[in-house]
Scaffold this motif. Structure first.
Motif, PDB file in Angstrom:
ATOM      1  N   PRO A  59      -8.209  -5.884  -6.928  1.00 37.52           N
ATOM      2  CA  PRO A  59      -6.741  -5.361  -6.650  1.00 37.52           C
ATOM      3  C   PRO A  59      -6.398  -3.980  -6.479  1.00 37.52           C
ATOM      4  CG  PRO A  59      -6.710  -6.413  -9.021  1.00 37.52           C
ATOM      5  CD  PRO A  59      -7.998  -6.157  -8.583  1.00 37.52           C
ATOM      6  N   THR A  60      -7.254  -3.113  -6.767  1.00 34.90           N
ATOM      7  CA  THR A  60      -6.868  -1.801  -6.706  1.00 34.90           C
ATOM      8  C   THR A  60      -7.514  -1.212  -5.555  1.00 34.90           C
ATOM      9  OG1 THR A  60      -8.371  -0.751  -8.483  1.00 34.90           O
ATOM     10  CG2 THR A  60      -6.215  -1.577  -9.247  1.00 34.90           C
ATOM     11  N   CYS A  61      -8.942  -1.519  -5.246  1.00 39.38           N
ATOM     12  CA  CYS A  61      -9.371  -1.003  -4.255  1.00 39.38           C
ATOM     13  C   CYS A  61      -8.692  -0.797  -3.050  1.00 39.38           C
ATOM     14  CB  CYS A  61     -10.846  -2.064  -3.797  1.00 39.38           C
ATOM     15  SG  CYS A  61     -12.402  -1.451  -4.836  1.00 39.38           S
ATOM     16  N   PHE A  62      -8.616   0.520  -2.314  1.00 35.97           N
ATOM     17  CA  PHE A  62      -7.482   0.750  -1.267  1.00 35.97           C
ATOM     18  C   PHE A  62      -8.303   1.208  -0.087  1.00 35.97           C
ATOM     19  CE2 PHE A  62      -8.142   4.510  -3.862  1.00 35.97           C
ATOM     20  CZ  PHE A  62      -8.395   5.388  -3.160  1.00 35.97           C
ATOM     21  N   CYS A  63      -9.670   1.319  -0.090  1.00 40.94           N
ATOM     22  CA  CYS A  63     -10.374   2.186   0.864  1.00 40.94           C
ATOM     23  C   CYS A  63     -10.178   1.385   2.352  1.00 40.94           C
ATOM     24  CB  CYS A  63     -11.800   2.405   0.812  1.00 40.94           C
ATOM     25  SG  CYS A  63     -11.849   3.834  -0.792  1.00 40.94           S
ATOM     26  N   THR A  64      -9.846   2.177   3.187  1.00 43.31           N
ATOM     27  CA  THR A  64      -9.744   1.639   4.676  1.00 43.31           C
ATOM     28  C   THR A  64     -10.746   2.422   5.541  1.00 43.31           C
ATOM     29  OG1 THR A  64      -7.895   3.036   5.118  1.00 43.31           O
ATOM     30  CG2 THR A  64      -7.559   0.658   4.309  1.00 43.31           C
ATOM     31  N   THR A  65     -10.943   1.831   6.792  1.00 38.43           N
ATOM     32  CA  THR A  65     -11.589   2.513   7.818  1.00 38.43           C
ATOM     33  C   THR A  65     -10.564   2.390   9.180  1.00 38.43           C
ATOM     34  OG1 THR A  65     -13.495   2.983   9.347  1.00 38.43           O
ATOM     35  CG2 THR A  65     -13.019   0.805   8.680  1.00 38.43           C
ATOM     36  N   GLY A  96      -7.273 -15.810  -9.139  1.00 37.60           N
ATOM     37  CA  GLY A  96      -7.872 -16.441  -7.764  1.00 37.60           C
ATOM     38  C   GLY A  96      -8.683 -15.225  -7.282  1.00 37.60           C
ATOM     39  N   ALA A  97      -9.341 -15.531  -6.063  1.00 39.21           N
ATOM     40  CA  ALA A  97     -10.157 -14.544  -5.278  1.00 39.21           C
ATOM     41  C   ALA A  97      -9.292 -13.449  -4.758  1.00 39.21           C
ATOM     42  CB  ALA A  97     -11.066 -15.168  -4.396  1.00 39.21           C
ATOM     43  N   GLN A  98      -7.823 -13.776  -4.408  1.00 40.04           N
ATOM     44  CA  GLN A  98      -7.306 -12.964  -3.505  1.00 40.04           C
ATOM     45  C   GLN A  98      -6.241 -12.189  -4.475  1.00 40.04           C
ATOM     46  OE1 GLN A  98      -5.300 -15.455  -0.879  1.00 40.04           O
ATOM     47  NE2 GLN A  98      -6.746 -15.377   0.507  1.00 40.04           N
ATOM     48  N   ALA A  99      -6.283 -10.854  -4.340  1.00 43.35           N
ATOM     49  CA  ALA A  99      -5.323 -10.331  -5.180  1.00 43.35           C
ATOM     50  C   ALA A  99      -3.840 -10.068  -4.245  1.00 43.35           C
ATOM     51  CB  ALA A  99      -5.723  -8.745  -5.502  1.00 43.35           C
ATOM     52  N   TRP A 100      -2.969  -9.657  -4.797  1.00 48.82           N
ATOM     53  CA  TRP A 100      -1.922  -9.375  -4.010  1.00 48.82           C
ATOM     54  C   TRP A 100      -1.750  -8.422  -3.070  1.00 48.82           C
ATOM     55  CZ3 TRP A 100       1.339 -13.507  -4.403  1.00 48.82           C
ATOM     56  CH2 TRP A 100       1.310 -14.470  -5.583  1.00 48.82           C
ATOM     57  N   LYS A 101      -2.905  -7.476  -3.076  1.00 46.66           N
ATOM     58  CA  LYS A 101      -2.642  -6.445  -2.216  1.00 46.66           C
ATOM     59  C   LYS A 101      -3.010  -6.913  -0.682  1.00 46.66           C
ATOM     60  CE  LYS A 101      -8.065  -5.397  -2.035  1.00 46.66           C
ATOM     61  NZ  LYS A 101      -8.930  -4.473  -2.401  1.00 46.66           N
ATOM     62  N   ARG A 102      -3.454  -8.338  -0.640  1.00 49.23           N
ATOM     63  CA  ARG A 102      -3.617  -8.730   0.791  1.00 49.23           C
ATOM     64  C   ARG A 102      -2.501  -8.698   1.639  1.00 49.23           C
ATOM     65  NH1 ARG A 102      -6.066 -12.410   3.279  1.00 49.23           N
ATOM     66  NH2 ARG A 102      -4.544 -13.361   4.236  1.00 49.23           N
ATOM     67  N   PRO A 156      -5.516  -6.512   4.975  1.00 46.07           N
ATOM     68  CA  PRO A 156      -6.876  -6.400   5.649  1.00 46.07           C
ATOM     69  C   PRO A 156      -6.848  -5.574   6.905  1.00 46.07           C
ATOM     70  CG  PRO A 156      -6.525  -8.527   4.763  1.00 46.07           C
ATOM     71  CD  PRO A 156      -5.227  -7.795   4.558  1.00 46.07           C
ATOM     72  N   ARG A 157      -5.789  -5.820   7.752  1.00 46.02           N
ATOM     73  CA  ARG A 157      -5.641  -5.084   9.097  1.00 46.02           C
ATOM     74  C   ARG A 157      -4.418  -4.619   9.133  1.00 46.02           C
ATOM     75  NH1 ARG A 157     -10.055  -5.868  12.293  1.00 46.02           N
ATOM     76  NH2 ARG A 157      -8.885  -5.226  14.237  1.00 46.02           N
ATOM     77  N   GLN A 158      -4.148  -3.569   9.757  1.00 52.15           N
ATOM     78  CA  GLN A 158      -2.843  -2.888   9.877  1.00 52.15           C
ATOM     79  C   GLN A 158      -2.809  -2.077  11.230  1.00 52.15           C
ATOM     80  OE1 GLN A 158       0.685  -2.923   8.116  1.00 52.15           O
ATOM     81  NE2 GLN A 158       0.930  -2.013  10.287  1.00 52.15           N
ATOM     82  N   ARG A 159      -2.091  -2.351  12.129  1.00 53.92           N
ATOM     83  CA  ARG A 159      -2.173  -1.712  13.628  1.00 53.92           C
ATOM     84  C   ARG A 159      -1.295  -0.356  13.095  1.00 53.92           C
ATOM     85  NH1 ARG A 159      -0.414  -3.698  19.274  1.00 53.92           N
ATOM     86  NH2 ARG A 159       1.857  -3.510  18.529  1.00 53.92           N
ATOM     87  N   LEU A 160      -2.058   0.732  13.352  1.00 51.96           N
ATOM     88  CA  LEU A 160      -1.096   1.985  13.190  1.00 51.96           C
ATOM     89  C   LEU A 160      -0.403   2.575  14.312  1.00 51.96           C
ATOM     90  CD1 LEU A 160      -4.205   4.006  11.253  1.00 51.96           C
ATOM     91  CD2 LEU A 160      -2.208   2.742  10.179  1.00 51.96           C
ATOM     92  N   TRP A 161      -1.091   2.416  15.458  1.00 50.44           N
ATOM     93  CA  TRP A 161      -0.233   3.074  16.731  1.00 50.44           C
ATOM     94  C   TRP A 161      -0.810   2.404  18.044  1.00 50.44           C
ATOM     95  CZ3 TRP A 161      -3.548   5.588  19.745  1.00 50.44           C
ATOM     96  CH2 TRP A 161      -4.541   6.121  19.210  1.00 50.44           C
ATOM     97  N   ILE A 187      -0.900   0.584  -9.832  1.00 51.13           N
ATOM     98  CA  ILE A 187      -1.816   1.658  -9.593  1.00 51.13           C
ATOM     99  C   ILE A 187      -1.868   1.786  -7.942  1.00 51.13           C
ATOM    100  CG2 ILE A 187      -4.408   1.896  -9.448  1.00 51.13           C
ATOM    101  CD1 ILE A 187      -4.554   0.525 -12.082  1.00 51.13           C
ATOM    102  N   GLN A 188      -1.829   0.819  -7.105  1.00 48.86           N
ATOM    103  CA  GLN A 188      -1.827   0.899  -5.759  1.00 48.86           C
ATOM    104  C   GLN A 188      -0.435   1.723  -5.303  1.00 48.86           C
ATOM    105  OE1 GLN A 188      -3.003  -2.362  -3.193  1.00 48.86           O
ATOM    106  NE2 GLN A 188      -4.935  -1.484  -3.346  1.00 48.86           N
ATOM    107  N   ASP A 189       0.388   1.596  -6.007  1.00 52.48           N
ATOM    108  CA  ASP A 189       1.759   2.568  -5.852  1.00 52.48           C
ATOM    109  C   ASP A 189       1.400   3.989  -5.932  1.00 52.48           C
ATOM    110  OD1 ASP A 189       3.049   0.230  -5.739  1.00 52.48           O
ATOM    111  OD2 ASP A 189       4.384   0.409  -7.553  1.00 52.48           O
TER     112      ASP A 189
END
Lengths: 370, 153, 280
Positions: free
Chosen positions: A276-282, A78-84, A89-94, A130-132
């Motif tokens: 499923p491997t693209c990992f880039c974030t801002t 499907g469209a979604q890989a397990w990376k979500r 997609p969003r992760q609070r850091l601090w 790969i993401q590991d």
């Protein structure tokens, strides 16, 4: 894995497995039909899985279809890989709180959520591996991914058919799940409903299988399971050209094909979102109106945006040609320098979900032609 | 005369020039000295010389109404000043102002041009030395035009 | 100062809190911040920190102070974007977030016995200043030391007073040139590359450290090569967009290299081919 290690799990057994994982404190996630696609979501039983559903996929095209059979895993990626879930997609850091000139920074605690994924395909097992490498094996591991990954339980499913955009065989990543799972299933269709040839890939998986399996699998059942996967491998509709892709792309930064693909590419970034491997974030910083509290949130970012390479004055990769070249050259070539593996697992999502149907295998083939 | 030829050949611009050629052009050369604030030449004047700088510093400038005087290049020992003597209509397109007391060899432009016409081999020798200077100046001007240190640089 | 009140966080993406000690102007729109960094553990010349203005954002800024000053660090910023403008507005006592130092430094420990040519353009002198200070502090270990600096115009010369002081010393040669000048300027006018040949006397034994706008570095590298330096003796500090500084966010990729981790300082032989490619 020897055939005698394989067991038969009935539909009821799969249901029991989901229940056992739930009781063990896992958040159980699996494929469900939602909004006209197969999407990963919370499941509490086998009846929420997409029985009877299949899909048609091609460049820029995805349709859910009735399969005409009651198989549970008759669809493909499907469209979604397990990376979500592992790398959301969003992760609070601090969060920082301010009292006068006193500022305290409160790191976001590591997540304590334990995921169990049901129905992970071979391509996605490789994508997780790969993401590991990217997110946990460098000098500075991503603490959030690392925490989620450590607790992950994976039930893999061998593919019974190849999707219209799949090319895992040529990437050496499927369609059989060979490692990186706790339990792997091959669905055997039958008159009274499917059953599964199951094998354990970890002690945790073996322990759970003992509780939910009906009986050891027969040699015939094991052979039937292998035949299904072999047929899938043979029916793969697309293939990545058999080339040294790293050398090919690094030697061709000025190939005219980049201009050609740039004419079609909308730089929408869909390929990077579904990959499923693209990992880039801002990151995004925000403050409350009183200025006493601010937070930094990490979110997925795509190398197709102009902002991605912005340095004072403009973007380094201002043309869509340069941005497509960056994505594909990274995925297939420089990824190998960086992480010792290709960044592509042949899942075909970037082809299916490209609004104009750009096919990475076709682009490589065009460059390989000279 | 002997001495001038020695000085000419010691200048990087004419390094390795043959005896025959240095004798030929030696006749066009004279020693010149400028004080701070002097001008080697001014924009619009006839370009009647080529200067080989031996010491000091010269600023090439253009004055624009309302914008004052802008220096776009400074030249020092080992450099040559003056391009327009080679190209009709032989008029200077900028000022050359002395920033630090300067000693130079001035080569008479009429004399040089005449000798080059008479002896194409000399003319070609001179061109081979002159074109790299022109090319370097052009490239430098391009870089300046890019304004690489600007707010967007 | 209460960054010690929190348990020390191993999390590489979480800044520590530091405070501005002093701030001064170093050119039009250019400001230097001196920061009291109690948790600082020293840095290598050429490295950078990630600076956060709380509620605004974070940017990578090279360290511009003396590496011998352990906990009192300096950053020189040009106020061009929202975060750098906010940084430039910070006052003594104001808090800011700090992560780092990150990245590779200049190879200052491998310069014994060598002539050193420092080529800087514009703000590119900031990450080279710690290298110059370190080399001057152990001046007897290296051969000829030359700083070649280019700026847009005389009023844009970075660290002008310090460059004047260096220029009066006998153990470092300083040549400053500007692209354009109006009257009172008595120094050189012309692109920085024109000064390079004079700075190189023994090319086989010379190492060059170069930082400035990418296009200026490309031409400087060519001029140094023309002067006889091998590519292995030329070091450049590159710049790309950066978010995480620890190789996780993907922004700073330059071919296979992550600038934050494999750079920002690279030897020319490693990057020469990429330097010639457009939009990489």
């Amino acid at each position: 894995m020897e055939p005698e290690d394989r067991v038969i799990v009935a539909i009821a057994g799969l249901n029991a497995l989901i229940g056992a994982l739930d009781r063990d404190g896992y958040r159980v996630l699996g494929p469900t039909v939602r909004d006209g696609v197969i999407a990963c979501g919370d499941i509490s039983g086998v009846d929420e899985l997409p029985a009877g559903w299949s899909d048609e996929q091609d460049g820029g095209r995805y349709r859910l279809t009735r399969s005409g059979a009651e198989t549970i895993f008759g669809f493909t990626s499907g469209a979604q890989a397990w990376k979500r879930f592992l790398h959301p997609p969003r992760q609070r850091l601090w969060r920082a709180t301010r009292d006068g000139d006193r500022v305290r920074v409160h790191a976001e605690p590591a997540p304590d959520e334990r995921f169990a994924f049901i129905g992970v395909r071979a391509c996605d097992l490789h994508a997780i591996a790969i993401q590991d490498r990217v997110l946990t094996e460098g000098a500075y591991p991503d603490p959030f991914y690392t925490a989620r990954r450590k607790e992950l339980f994976i039930v893999a499913v061998n593919c019974a058919r190849a999707g219209g955009t799949c090319f895992c065989t040529s990437m050496g990543t499927g369609p059989a799940a060979t490692s990186g799972f706790d339990i792997a299933l091959t669905e055997l269709p039958g008159e009274g409903g499917s059953s599964f040839v199951a094998q354990a890939g970890s002690p945790r998986g073996a322990a759970l299988l003992r509780d939910v399996a009906d009986r050891p699998a027969t040699a015939e059942e094991c052979a039937a399971a292998e035949a299904i996967v072999a047929r899938t491998a043979a029916s793969m509709g697309r293939a990545m050209p058999d080339h040294d892709l790293r050398a090919l792309l690094l030697d061709n930064p000025d190939h005219p094909r980049w201009d050609d693909v740039a004419d079609r590419c909308l730089t929408c970034g869909n390929c990077t979102m579904v990959c499923p491997t693209c990992f880039c974030t801002t990151t995004e910083d925000s403050a409350d109106l009183s200025g006493t509290e601010s937070t930094r949130t990490q979110r997925w970012e795509s190398c197709f945006t102009m902002d991605f390479s912005y340095i004072h004055g403009g973007s380094v990769r201002a043309s869509s040609r340069a941005r497509y070249r960056q994505w594909m050259t990274h995925k297939l070539a420089t990824w190998i320098d960086q992480f010792g593996t290709s960044g592509c697992v042949g899942c075909g999502r970037c082809i299916t979900w490209c609004p104009v149907g750009i096919d990475i295998t076709e682009e490589v083939a065009a460059i390989a032609q000279g | 005369m002997e001495d001038l030829q020695r000085i000419i050949r010691a200048h990087p611009f004419f390094a390795g020039l043959s005896d025959a050629f240095s004798e030929l052009i030696g006749g066009c050369a004279r020693n010149v000295v400028f004080a701070e604030g002097d001008h080697l030449f001014r924009q619009g004047e006839e370009a009647d010389a080529l200067y080989l700088l031996r010491s000091g510093q010269v600023a090439l400038e253009i004055t624009a109404p309302g914008r004052g005087t802008m220096t776009f290049l400074t030249l020092g020992p080992g450099d040559v000043v003056g391009v327009s003597w080679l190209v009709p209509p032989y008029r200077w397109s900028y000022d050359a102002r002395v920033v630090e007391p300067t000693r130079a060899i001035a080569m008479d432009a009429h004399c040089l041009r005449r000798k080059c016409e008479d002896d194409p081999a000399l003319g070609y020798e001179l061109m081979k030395r002159f074109v790299p200077v022109l090319s370097q100046r052009l490239q430098a001007a391009r870089l300046q035009m890019l304004d690489v240190y600007g707010p967007d640089g | 100062m209460d960054q010690m009140a929190e348990p020390r966080m191993a999390h590489p993406l979480v800044p520590r809190v530091a405070h501005v000690r002093r701030r001064w102007r170093d050119g039009p729109d250019v400001w230097t911040l001196e920061i009291e960094d109690g948790a600082g553990s020293g840095f290598m010349p050429g490295q950078f920190n990630m600076l956060t203005v709380f509620g605004v954002g974070e940017v990578p800024i090279s360290l511009s102070g003396d590496p011998a000053d352990g906990n009192r660090i300096r950053h020189t910023v040009r106020a061009v974007g929202p975060v750098t403008r906010a940084l430039a507005r910070l006052r003594p006592g104001d808090p800011l977030g700090l992560r780092g130092p990150f990245g590779t430094g200049w190879p200052t420990d491998a310069l014994d016995g060598r002539d050193v040519v420092i080529v800087a353009g514009g703000l590119g002198l900031a990450p080279l200043r710690p290298a110059i200070l370190q080399l001057l502090a152990r001046r007897d270990r290296i051969g000829r030391l030359t700083l070649v600096y280019g700026a847009r115009s005389p009023d844009q010369i970075l660290f002008a007073r310090q460059q004047d002081r260096w220029g009066r010393r006998s153990d470092i040669e300083v040549a400053v040139t500007v692209d354009h000048a109006t009257s009172p300027w008595r120094g050189y006018v012309g692109v920085v590359t024109t000064l390079i040949p004079r700075a190189v006397s023994d090319p086989a034994n010379t190492v060059a450290l170069v930082c400035g706008p990418e296009i200026m570095m490309r031409f400087a590298a060519a001029a140094l090569t023309d002067a006889g330096l091998p590519e292995t003796a030329i070091h450049l500090s590159m710049e790309r967009n950066m978010k995480c500084a620890v190789g996780l966010c993907g922004h700073c990729q330059f071919g296979a290299d992550f600038l934050c981790r494999d750079g920002p300082v690279f030897r020319l032989d490693r990057i020469a081919r990429r330097l010639a490619l457009r939009e990489i």
